[in-house]
Write a protein that holds these residues in place. Structure first.
Motif, PDB file in Angstrom:
ATOM      1  N   THR A 593      27.477  54.357  48.317  1.00 22.75           N
ATOM      2  CA  THR A 593      26.463  54.843  47.391  1.00 22.75           C
ATOM      3  C   THR A 593      25.900  53.672  46.581  1.00 22.75           C
ATOM      4  O   THR A 593      24.691  53.547  46.397  1.00 22.75           O
ATOM      5  N   MET A 596      23.614  51.609  48.774  1.00 23.62           N
ATOM      6  CA  MET A 596      22.304  52.228  49.010  1.00 23.62           C
ATOM      7  C   MET A 596      21.477  52.221  47.727  1.00 23.62           C
ATOM      8  O   MET A 596      20.257  52.089  47.751  1.00 23.62           O
ATOM      9  N   PHE A 597      22.191  52.332  46.587  1.00 25.90           N
ATOM     10  CA  PHE A 597      21.480  52.309  45.304  1.00 25.90           C
ATOM     11  C   PHE A 597      20.826  50.950  45.078  1.00 25.90           C
ATOM     12  O   PHE A 597      19.829  50.840  44.383  1.00 25.90           O
ATOM     13  N   PRO A 600      16.670  50.736  45.906  1.00 30.74           N
ATOM     14  CA  PRO A 600      15.677  51.019  44.866  1.00 30.74           C
ATOM     15  C   PRO A 600      15.860  50.125  43.650  1.00 30.74           C
ATOM     16  O   PRO A 600      14.881  49.749  43.008  1.00 30.74           O
ATOM     17  N   LEU A 719      21.261  55.111  35.807  1.00 32.31           N
ATOM     18  CA  LEU A 719      20.616  56.308  36.333  1.00 32.31           C
ATOM     19  C   LEU A 719      20.304  57.288  35.222  1.00 32.31           C
ATOM     20  O   LEU A 719      19.211  57.870  35.165  1.00 32.31           O
ATOM     21  N   ILE A 727      11.725  58.419  33.397  1.00 32.52           N
ATOM     22  CA  ILE A 727      10.790  59.270  34.121  1.00 32.52           C
ATOM     23  C   ILE A 727      10.036  60.119  33.112  1.00 32.52           C
ATOM     24  O   ILE A 727      10.633  60.839  32.323  1.00 32.52           O
TER      25      ILE A 727
ATOM     26  N   LEU B 161      33.686  64.709  44.238  1.00 30.66           N
ATOM     27  CA  LEU B 161      32.882  63.502  44.041  1.00 30.66           C
ATOM     28  C   LEU B 161      31.500  63.676  44.672  1.00 30.66           C
ATOM     29  O   LEU B 161      30.465  63.391  44.057  1.00 30.66           O
ATOM     30  N   LEU B 165      27.627  63.749  43.040  1.00 28.18           N
ATOM     31  CA  LEU B 165      26.507  62.910  43.463  1.00 28.18           C
ATOM     32  C   LEU B 165      25.314  63.762  43.879  1.00 28.18           C
ATOM     33  O   LEU B 165      24.168  63.474  43.562  1.00 28.18           O
ATOM     34  N   LEU B 168      23.536  65.194  40.900  1.00 26.19           N
ATOM     35  CA  LEU B 168      22.735  64.156  40.275  1.00 26.19           C
ATOM     36  C   LEU B 168      21.429  63.972  41.052  1.00 26.19           C
ATOM     37  O   LEU B 168      20.352  63.827  40.479  1.00 26.19           O
ATOM     38  N   TYR B 172      17.519  64.565  39.805  1.00 21.13           N
ATOM     39  CA  TYR B 172      16.413  63.609  39.962  1.00 21.13           C
ATOM     40  C   TYR B 172      15.196  64.272  40.579  1.00 21.13           C
ATOM     41  O   TYR B 172      14.075  64.075  40.135  1.00 21.13           O
ATOM     42  N   VAL B 200      16.355  56.771  45.106  1.00 18.57           N
ATOM     43  CA  VAL B 200      17.580  57.094  44.364  1.00 18.57           C
ATOM     44  C   VAL B 200      18.006  58.520  44.695  1.00 18.57           C
ATOM     45  O   VAL B 200      19.166  58.787  45.028  1.00 18.57           O
ATOM     46  N   VAL B 203      19.329  58.767  48.227  1.00 17.79           N
ATOM     47  CA  VAL B 203      20.665  58.171  48.339  1.00 17.79           C
ATOM     48  C   VAL B 203      21.720  59.147  47.840  1.00 17.79           C
ATOM     49  O   VAL B 203      22.736  59.388  48.501  1.00 17.79           O
ATOM     50  N   LEU B 204      21.466  59.718  46.676  1.00 18.66           N
ATOM     51  CA  LEU B 204      22.469  60.605  46.085  1.00 18.66           C
ATOM     52  C   LEU B 204      22.664  61.863  46.932  1.00 18.66           C
ATOM     53  O   LEU B 204      23.795  62.307  47.157  1.00 18.66           O
ATOM     54  N   LEU B 206      22.057  62.185  50.098  1.00 22.11           N
ATOM     55  CA  LEU B 206      22.668  61.807  51.377  1.00 22.11           C
ATOM     56  C   LEU B 206      24.180  61.706  51.224  1.00 22.11           C
ATOM     57  O   LEU B 206      24.943  62.152  52.087  1.00 22.11           O
ATOM     58  N   ALA B 207      24.614  61.127  50.106  1.00 20.58           N
ATOM     59  CA  ALA B 207      26.051  61.015  49.869  1.00 20.58           C
ATOM     60  C   ALA B 207      26.658  62.411  49.768  1.00 20.58           C
ATOM     61  O   ALA B 207      27.757  62.666  50.250  1.00 20.58           O
TER      62      ALA B 207
END
Lengths: 789, 483
Positions: A593, A596-597, A600, A719, A727, B161, B165, B168, B172, B200, B203-204, B206-207
């Protein structure tokens, strides 16, 4: 009955009758083999019924809908090529199943044997008559599976199981490559239908100019080569000889191994005429022809010699089908097709003889035999006819097709020019020389010379007619085809060849055709062959020494290494990758994670954190946060459970304090209650576990964990800051709605209360029922506890 | 609003509660009836779902959608649930906690079904968690078996976990689009697509989904959990719960976040290749059949993931059809393993590895029906023709090549070739290796479940047309944006 129905019956009859075979076996007992032979005969008759139409130059096609949305149907197509294969498969099928009645002991599990033979025969017929590539693939894999079952027929022999597994792994995987090739072919041509591609010149032209052409060719060729034991894939065929001899004769010399040849012939019109075709098909063919012919010398098992001979002979066919130039795409087609038919007759005949010899002498070791001509005169004659035909002696059919092979080689060499004018015919002769030598060895080793003093049973004699008649019949065909070649040429070869080169074919095959180059080559073959034969045993010895010195030269070395070591490699791999403790699993997820983070994060750079933080933090709120951090650190770092738990609950109460400050007393109350309850539960649990952390954590692990934790915390921090501040929401927050409406619509000042009992009343009802469910669960827990005690 | 449209879910819920309540008052000996009751409930729900095929509707303020996609996956889940409950009858025999086993299984099924019809990320998340929580508990059902407890613990920790994710990620998406409704997100995703913030979120999410689908490297819990859990539960996890991850990912990525396709397509391509290769290679040297099946599940998930890369209607239909096939094949294989485990344990109560491949030795003679069914399942998993597995691979791989991803299809086919190695090993043990042990009687409910699964596998292979057609219709729902 129309022709399409006849073909459909020919294909499915063996399946249906094999399905009910176990039931019939209860009735017929030991005679069940004749039921199977009759089934094969019925299929043969069905194929024969269609033959006249095909010989007149027509083709037959029909379809039964199956999976129309994907463009796949059950469809059959018959032209010269498929009819010839249909005859070989069902004809040899009849012969083999009759022969098995004598060969297989009645103590064996006969129903399973014949059932699998019939399943195989049906699959093979289905394959040669398939009109679309997907159906062809399906029957293709079915032949691999039935072959797997039949090779492993004697389950208690480890070598049988080894051979069966090896053949399945190689041929079925090869089939998958072929499927990939067919899918690429479909991507190019837009159809799975074989006749559509065959009969449409513009499609074929587009195919040859397509950039995916070479991929389709290579993938399909891998399938054909693995099935026909060509190139490095040859290694499965010698081990397949563990099967009962009739099975070897049927599957591993006459039919199944020719599936690859069939495929090459079938796709010949689509792919030939290109350089790639010549290099791949003829190149691999010539290489395999020489290698396998040479390696046959080393074999002492009769079936081993025959297996290597089969590989080499199949390579002849590959080589001939590979001869191509742009102007003349089908130079070797007629020769290959004729040799294909001839090989089926003489090789099946030789296998039947091998079975007879093994049956009577109880051994297959050629070094222990000799001088059997007097005891088995008929077998001797039959074997001699088969072996001489293989060696290419006139007036047998093997002579005719080998002459044609030489002729085609000369023509191909001539068309290529340069050194190839000599090289290609020379290599062809060399292949012929090897064939000649081991063919003579078979006769000399078994029947001629002196009978060894020990090792053989005292009384050896010709077998019963049940076993002998099929072999005699095949020997008869060998002579007939040799003396009157117009019978097979007119009925089988011409229709097949015109199906492949796609124009009318007229062949003139005669026993005597003058002193041509090819006759000279044949004579050279005989002379060289006799010379080599005098050195036969020396060469074999040299091969054994060489192989012992350099074991890595053999493909088997790599196969065994791969199959056995694959296990060790994966074991090491998995024990490193799959460590067990759940912490490591969590680390993997977090690291990925994080990684991948990073994408961006790098793109946004500093923009990820908003420039102006819109926070107004009064002093005592900051103090609460500070205490919270201290409490959290305490919970993580304190060495004993009790202080750690106190720190943890302290953290909870501080959160409650924060809620009070943020004017949410009801939330704070809930938080205090929950925190108190969980502290009490923790303390209760503490009584039962050791009071100290005993585990010692190495510094490096600690450092690693710390770095990961900090990285993840930073990520989440960024984040959250980004989400709450960075945002700019494109819409109005929901809370304004409630502030506006709660008094107006529900008449309440306490917005939280209004939300719970009015705005989301149904949800509250749901929550209440959840609580009831929980109570039910608790009651059940207490109840079951009582039952245990 | 027509409540009949959620009748299948209601039936399952009522059955689950009824089983729990009745179980309270039954002595352990007569709890067998609960399994039959549960199976009956699932059967009714299945019939109701099948009869509602072709209906389209939006329920509960557009948060739940009934369409071809939802109904297709509901059928997948109900079929798996049916196999689970029937096999469970035998598994729970003489267990005082029978009612919990079935209730948890049924509640998990409701969760999966609501994920299938979720039209809103909140519904999707809640349903996802409902199924997850129920399966966490089921994995640890054998309270005195340390392996089962370890399985449940690992599953739970990694699951929590991932859920965090995922949540989150959903926040977003909500923050950037102002809505949790899936079709509306698709309509408003311009903000997300234009900024790296979108990545972002991807990614989250996908996890989060990668965990459920068990894509490498989010897969690590899967082999431990599938091996440690009771086989019947592993069947539910591998065949049902995993498909829930797939349908959720389809809704979130292919429908809601289609505007960000460039970002996640490449991620899925990499994950698919790594997952299938890793799964197949590691499976080769497993001696525990359950663990082998777990790695084979990874590989199969890798194949299905190819649909996310290719994204044509046929590929998505192929992936969806694959999900159905895999439900039958994998559930069947785990139940067959359960039958073998049962036999081993009834012969030797203290057997440490009842699913060791040595126990499959000579199974063709000892348990002919089980061995035959297992052969059908592993051949199907290997993609041998005339089985569901072949048809699925065929549709999926051919569409992959059709769209120009020749390299991806070739890797997948190479993988299928590798997989033959371990599937053939099981068949070799069952039919070719000799055994001295006697023939044993085959446990009846297991046999029924296996036969149902085997018939399904063969039916999908022989008579694929209608199923492929449904799968294509389901796929078309995805591509029209679910509106």
């Amino acid at each position: 009955m129309d022709s399409f129905t006849a073909i459909t019956i020919a294909v499915f009859l063996p399946f249906v009758l094999a399905g009910i075979l176990p039931a019939v076996a209860k009735l017929l007992k030991d005679k069940i083999g004749w039921y199977a032979s009759a089934t094969a005969l019925l299929s043969l008759l069905m194929v024969a019924q269609v033959a006249p139409e095909i010989i007149h130059g027509e083709t037959i096609q029909g379809t039964i809908e199956w999976l129309p949305s994907m463009g796949i149907n059950l469809s059959f197509y018959a032209d010269g090529l498929s009819i010839m294969f249909g005859f070989i498969v069902s004809g040899i099928g009849v012969i083999i199943m009759s022969y098995s009645n004598g060969y297989m002991s009645t103590k064996e599990d006969l129903p399973r044997y014949y059932q699998q033979l019939l399943f195989f025969m049906g699959s093979m017929l289905g394959m040669v008559f398939s009109a679309n590539t997907i159906q062809l693939f399906i029957f293709w894999e079915l032949t691999s599976i039935t072959s797997f079952m039949l090779i492993g027929y004697w389950r208690n022999r480890p070598m049988s199981v080894y051979g069966a597994t090896k053949s399945l792994l190689i041929t079925a995987s090869g089939g998958l490559f072929m499927l990939a090739g067919f899918l690429v072919l479909h991507a190019i041509t837009g159809t799975f239908d074989i006749p559509t591609i065959l009969h449409n010149e513009s499609i074929r032209e587009a195919l040859q100019n397509h950039h995916l052409f070479i991929y389709a060719l290579i993938l399909i060729f891998i399938g054909a080569a693995s099935k026909s034991a060509q190139g490095p894939f040859y290694i499965w065929l010698p081990n397949a000889m563990e099967a009962p001899t009739p099975v070897s004769a049927f599957l591993h010399s006459a039919t199944m191994v020719k599936a690859g040849i069939y495929l090459i012939a079938r796709i010949h019109p689509m792919f030939s005429g290109t350089e790639a075709w010549f290099i791949l098909v003829s190149g691999v063919g010539i290489f395999t022809m020489l290698l396998a012919g040479f390696l046959a010398f080393r074999q002492t098992d009769i079936k081993g010699i025959l297996a290597y001979s089969t590989i080499s002979q199949l390579a002849y066919l590959m080589t001939m089908y590979g001869y191509t130039t742009h102007e003349e795409p089908g130079i070797g087609v007629a020769a290959a097709t004729f040799h294909l038919l001839n090989h089926a007759t003489f090789k099946a005949c030789l296998f039947l003889v091998a079975g007879i010899v093994a049956h009577e002498t109880a051994t297959r070791d050629i070094t222990k035999m000799g001088g059997l001509r007097k005891e088995m005169p008929i077998t001797f004659i039959v074997a001699t006819i088969g072996a001489l035909s293989m060696a290419g002696i006139p007036p047998l059919n093997g002579f005719l097709s080998k002459e044609m092979f030489y002729e085609a080689s000369v023509e191909m060499g001539h068309l290529l020019g340069g050194p190839y004018t000599i090289l290609i015919p020379a290599l062809a002769v060399l292949g012929g020389v090897f064939t000649f030598a081991y063919s003579i060895k078979l006769i000399d080793g078994i029947f001629l010379g002196k009978r060894p003093t020990k090792g053989l049973p005292e009384h050896i004699h010709d077998p019963s007619m049940v076993m002998l008649a099929p072999a005699i019949f095949l020997a008869g065909l060998i002579i007939l085809f040799g003396l009157v070649p117009s019978i097979p040429v007119h009925n089988f070869i011409e229709p097949t060849v015109s199906g492949i080169i796609l124009e009318e074919a007229h062949l003139h095959v005669k026993l005597w055709h003058g002193f041509t180059t090819s006759l000279m080559m044949t004579i050279a073959t005989f002379i060289l062959g006799i010379l080599i034969y005098t050195q036969y045993d020396r060469i074999a010895e040299w091969q054994n020494r060489f192989n012992a010195m350099f074991p890595w030269i053999s493909v088997n070395y790599y196969y065994d290494g791969a199959v056995n070591n694959a296990k060790d490699v994966t074991f090491k791999f998995s024990s490193r990758m799959q460590p067990g403790p759940v912490k490591n699993y969590v680390i993997a997820v977090l690291l990925l994670t994080l990684a991948m983070f990073a994408i961006p994060a790098m793109m946004l750079g500093t923009n990820l954190i908003p420039q102006n933080l819109n926070f107004d933090v009064p002093l005592y709120e900051a103090l609460i946060f500070l205490f919270m951090i201290v409490a959290a650190l305490g919970a993580a770092l304190l060495p004993r459970y009790l202080p750690a738990i106190i720190a943890l609950s302290g953290l909870g109460y501080l959160v409650a304090l924060l809620f009070i400050y943020l004017q949410a007393p009801d939330l704070a109350l809930t938080q205090v209650l929950v925190e108190t309850l969980s502290t009490i539960i923790f303390l209760l649990a503490l009584v039962k576990i050791p009071q100290k952390f005993k585990e010692h954590i190495p510094t490096t692990t600690l450092a690693r964990d710390l770095i990961i934790s900090v990285a993840v915390s930073v990520m989440i921090f960024i984040l959250l800051i980004n989400a709450t501040q960075g945002i700019v929401a494109p819409f109005e927050s929901l809370s304004y709605y409630f502030i506006e409406k709660s008094l107006a619509l529900a008449g309440g000042h306490n917005i939280v209360n209004v939300i719970i009992v009015d705005f989301r009343g149904y949800d509250t009802l749901g929550e209440i029922s959840v609580l009831c469910l929980a109570a039910l669960g608790v009651y059940n827990l207490i109840h079951s506890r009582g039952e245990d005690e | 609003m027509n409540l009949m449209l959620v009748a299948p879910e209601l039936t399952i819920a009522v059955t689950g509660l009824a089983v729990l309540l009745i179980g309270l008052f039954l002595p352990t000996d007569s709890k067998k009836i609960l399994g039959y009751l549960a199976s009956l409930g699932v059967l009714i729900a299945l019939a109701l779902t099948v009869s509602s095929l072709g209906t389209e509707a939006l329920l509960f303020y557009n948060t739940v959608s009934i369409d071809a996609l939802s109904q297709f996956f509901k059928i997948v889940f109900l079929v798996v649930a049916l196999l689970f409950t029937i096999a469970g009858i035998k598994y729970t025999e003489g267990n005082s906690n029978t009612e919990e086993f079935f209730t948890l299984g049924l509640f998990a099924t409701i969760g999966m079904m609501f994920v299938a019809s979720a039209n809103d990320l909140m519904v999707l998340f809640v349903a996802f968690e409902l199924a997850s929580l129920a399966t966490y508990a089921l994995a640890g059902f054998e309270k005195k078996n340390i392996k089962s407890l370890e399985a449940a613990m690992k599953y739970f920790i990694i699951g929590s976990l991932s859920a965090a994710l995922m949540l989150l990620g959903i926040s977003y998406v909500y923050g950037a689009t102002g809505t949790t409704s899936i079709p509306e997100i698709a309509a408003n995703s311009a903000t997300l697509a234009s900024s790296p913030i979108g990545i972002v979120a991807v990614v989250l999410l996908l996890a989060g989904f990668g965990f459920k689908i068990a894509l490498v490297p989010f897969h690590m819990w899967a082999p431990d959990t599938y091996q440690g859990s009771p086989s019947v539960v592993s069947a539910l996890l591998a065949a049902g719960s995993k498909k829930m991850g797939i349908v959720a990912a389809l809704k979130v990525f292919v429908v809601a976040l289609i505007a960000l396709k460039a970002d996640w397509q490449i991620a899925f391509a990499i994950l698919a290749v790594i997952t299938m290769t890793y799964g197949n290679v590691v499976a080769l040297k497993q001696t525990s059949v359950k663990r082998m099946l777990a790695y084979s599940s990874l590989a199969q998930a890798g194949y299905i993931t190819m649909a996310f890369v290719v994204l044509t209607p046929i590929a998505l239909g192929g992936g969806i059809f694959y999900a159905l096939s895999h439900g039958f094949m994998k559930a069947g294989a785990f139940i067959a393993t359960a039958a073998v485990t049962y036999m081993v344990l009834s012969e030797n109560k203290d057997s440490a590895d009842p699913d060791h491949i040595e126990n499959f030795r000579g199974l063709g003679k000892r348990m002919p029906i089980t061995a035959l069914c297992m052969t059908i399942f592993v051949f199907a998993l290997a993609g041998i023709p005339l089985t569901a597995g072949y048809m699925s691979k065929f549709v999926l791989f051919s569409s992959t090549i059709q769209s120009g991803f020749v390299w991806l299809a070739v890797i997948a086919i190479l993988n299928s070739a590798i997989s033959l190695g371990y599937y053939a090993k099981i068949v070799k043990y069952m039919y070719f290796l000799p055994t001295d042990s006697e023939k044993v009687s085959e446990p009846f409910p297991y046999t029924i479940a296996m036969i149902i699964a085997a018939v399904g596998v063969l039916a999908l292979g022989f008579w694929s047309e209608p199923f492929v057609h449904w799968a294509m219709e389901a796929a078309s729902v995805l591509l029209t944006g679910g509106m």
